[in-house]
Write a protein that holds these residues in place. Structure first.
Motif, mmCIF file in Angstrom:
data_model
loop_
_atom_site.group_PDB
_atom_site.id
_atom_site.type_symbol
_atom_site.label_atom_id
_atom_site.label_comp_id
_atom_site.label_asym_id
_atom_site.label_seq_id
_atom_site.Cartn_x
_atom_site.Cartn_y
_atom_site.Cartn_z
ATOM 1 N N PRO A 122 0.636 -1.228 -0.037
ATOM 2 C CA PRO A 122 -0.054 0.073 -0.093
ATOM 3 C C PRO A 122 0.848 1.249 -0.079
ATOM 4 O O PRO A 122 2.010 1.384 0.420
ATOM 5 C CB PRO A 122 -0.771 0.061 1.511
ATOM 6 N N SER A 123 0.083 2.347 -0.218
ATOM 7 C CA SER A 123 0.859 3.732 -0.253
ATOM 8 C C SER A 123 0.453 4.269 1.153
ATOM 9 O O SER A 123 -0.253 3.734 1.701
ATOM 10 C CB SER A 123 0.123 4.934 -1.495
ATOM 11 N N ALA A 160 -0.058 8.392 10.196
ATOM 12 C CA ALA A 160 0.490 6.997 9.556
ATOM 13 C C ALA A 160 1.756 7.059 8.997
ATOM 14 O O ALA A 160 2.685 6.354 9.170
ATOM 15 C CB ALA A 160 -0.495 6.802 8.361
ATOM 16 N N ARG A 161 2.222 8.178 8.598
ATOM 17 C CA ARG A 161 3.643 8.555 8.125
ATOM 18 C C ARG A 161 4.556 8.402 9.233
ATOM 19 O O ARG A 161 5.478 7.415 9.209
ATOM 20 C CB ARG A 161 3.631 9.615 7.636
ATOM 21 N N ARG A 162 4.218 8.839 10.343
ATOM 22 C CA ARG A 162 5.208 8.733 11.756
ATOM 23 C C ARG A 162 5.292 7.205 12.025
ATOM 24 O O ARG A 162 6.473 6.739 12.442
ATOM 25 C CB ARG A 162 4.657 9.627 12.819
ATOM 26 N N LEU A 163 4.114 6.471 11.960
ATOM 27 C CA LEU A 163 4.150 5.112 12.508
ATOM 28 C C LEU A 163 4.792 4.282 11.557
ATOM 29 O O LEU A 163 5.602 3.232 11.912
ATOM 30 C CB LEU A 163 2.590 4.836 12.698
ATOM 31 N N LEU A 164 4.645 4.326 10.350
ATOM 32 C CA LEU A 164 5.481 3.698 9.198
ATOM 33 C C LEU A 164 6.809 3.753 9.327
ATOM 34 O O LEU A 164 7.742 3.038 9.316
ATOM 35 C CB LEU A 164 4.719 3.986 7.970
ATOM 36 N N ARG A 206 7.116 4.824 -3.468
ATOM 37 C CA ARG A 206 5.866 5.411 -2.407
ATOM 38 C C ARG A 206 5.087 4.192 -1.987
ATOM 39 O O ARG A 206 4.168 4.451 -1.255
ATOM 40 C CB ARG A 206 5.041 6.172 -3.227
ATOM 41 N N SER A 207 5.364 3.085 -1.883
ATOM 42 C CA SER A 207 4.822 1.900 -1.664
ATOM 43 C C SER A 207 5.415 1.264 -0.310
ATOM 44 O O SER A 207 6.734 1.369 -0.143
ATOM 45 C CB SER A 207 4.559 0.690 -2.532
#
Length: 272
Positions: free
Chosen positions: A33-34, A49-53, A67-68
């Motif tokens: 997923p993106s 979501a970005r910080r967690l990823l 971007r995936s």
């Protein structure tokens, strides 16, 4: 007076819950997923979501390509930690292999986890579903023979409480997906001691399951045989496969008693 939801207490760690939401956003149909897709599926903002990823990536649980994002093998440690603590899989491994050889079909052992059954042991012979099943795979409990034999051990009150939290849907034209129909079917399972699901999960699938009891008599897992749906499947399931399932059931339960195995809290009833 009802107690406040656990999510509103000081003991609730929101960041941990959100991190697990992000991990659960990955699936067979969304393996790469993106950021936007992860955020949408996890119900989080893009920034969170970005910080967690990025944190999960730093810890080795997530990788990225362009971007995936994708899961790294390290996430398997989470599941294997559970399985390694579950003596039941060791007790049942040989029995499942012998059962599979005897009936010539795929056999599985699963437990109930919330709305789903989760496979903890599987001996595949052929692929009878459109998705590949293995240890850790999840399926909706209401539409599976494995789920129904575990649900049949719940009291009427517990079963009603469980059903009220579910969102039932027709997976095929044959799926029982109303509370009335499911309660009637689970009552039948409770009375006969086994469950048969014909073409409800997938049109080409027929399965039969029996419960596995711990030493205290409670159902802690389910054992099933899955096969392609054919005209002779119903007769074969009851006359040939069910006796083999009962033999395997007794073997596993005797091993549990000899080993003095007790279910972990995660395997006990959902509504105590």
């Amino acid at each position: 007076m009802a107690s406040e939801p656990f999510e509103d207490t000081a003991d609730y760690v929101q960041s941990l819950a959100r991190g697990l939401q992000v991990l659960r956003a990955f699936s067979h149909d969304l393996s790469n997923p993106s950021l936007s897709q992860v955020a949408e599926r996890a119900g989080l903002s893009r920034a969170v979501a970005r910080r967690l990823l990025l944190t999960l990536q730093h810890l080795g649980y997530v990788g990225s390509r362009g971007r995936s994002f994708y899961l790294m093998p390290r996430v398997l440690e989470l599941g294997y930690s559970y399985l390694s603590s579950l003596d039941l899989t060791e007790l049942a491994q040989e029995t499942l292999m012998l059962l599979s050889e005897r009936v010539g079909e795929s056999c599985s052992l699963a437990v109930l986890d919330g709305s789903d059954i989760v496979y903890v042991l599987r001996v595949p012979v052929r692929r009878v579903m459109s998705v590949a099943l293995g240890v850790g795979a999840r399926l909706p409990a209401f539409a599976t023979s494995l789920g129904r034999v575990v649900l049949a051990d719940l009291s009427d009150t517990e079963l009603t409480a469980w059903m009220r939290e579910q969102k039932f849907r027709a997976l095929t034209p044959h799926t029982l997906h109303t509370m009335t129909a499911l309660k009637a079917e689970i009552k039948r399972v409770r009375e006969q001691g086994y469950s048969i699901v014909a073409r409800e999960l997938e049109v080409g699938l027929y399965s039969i399951a029996v419960p596995i009891h711990a030493a205290d008599g409670r159902v802690v897992a389910a054992l099933n045989v899955g096969m392609p749906y054919t005209d002779d499947a119903p007769a074969r399931a009851v006359k040939l496969i069910l006796p083999a399932l009962h033999d395997a059931q007794r073997s596993i339960e005797h091993a549990i008693q000899r080993g003095n195995w007790q279910p972990h809290m995660a395997l006990t009833r959902v509504y105590e």
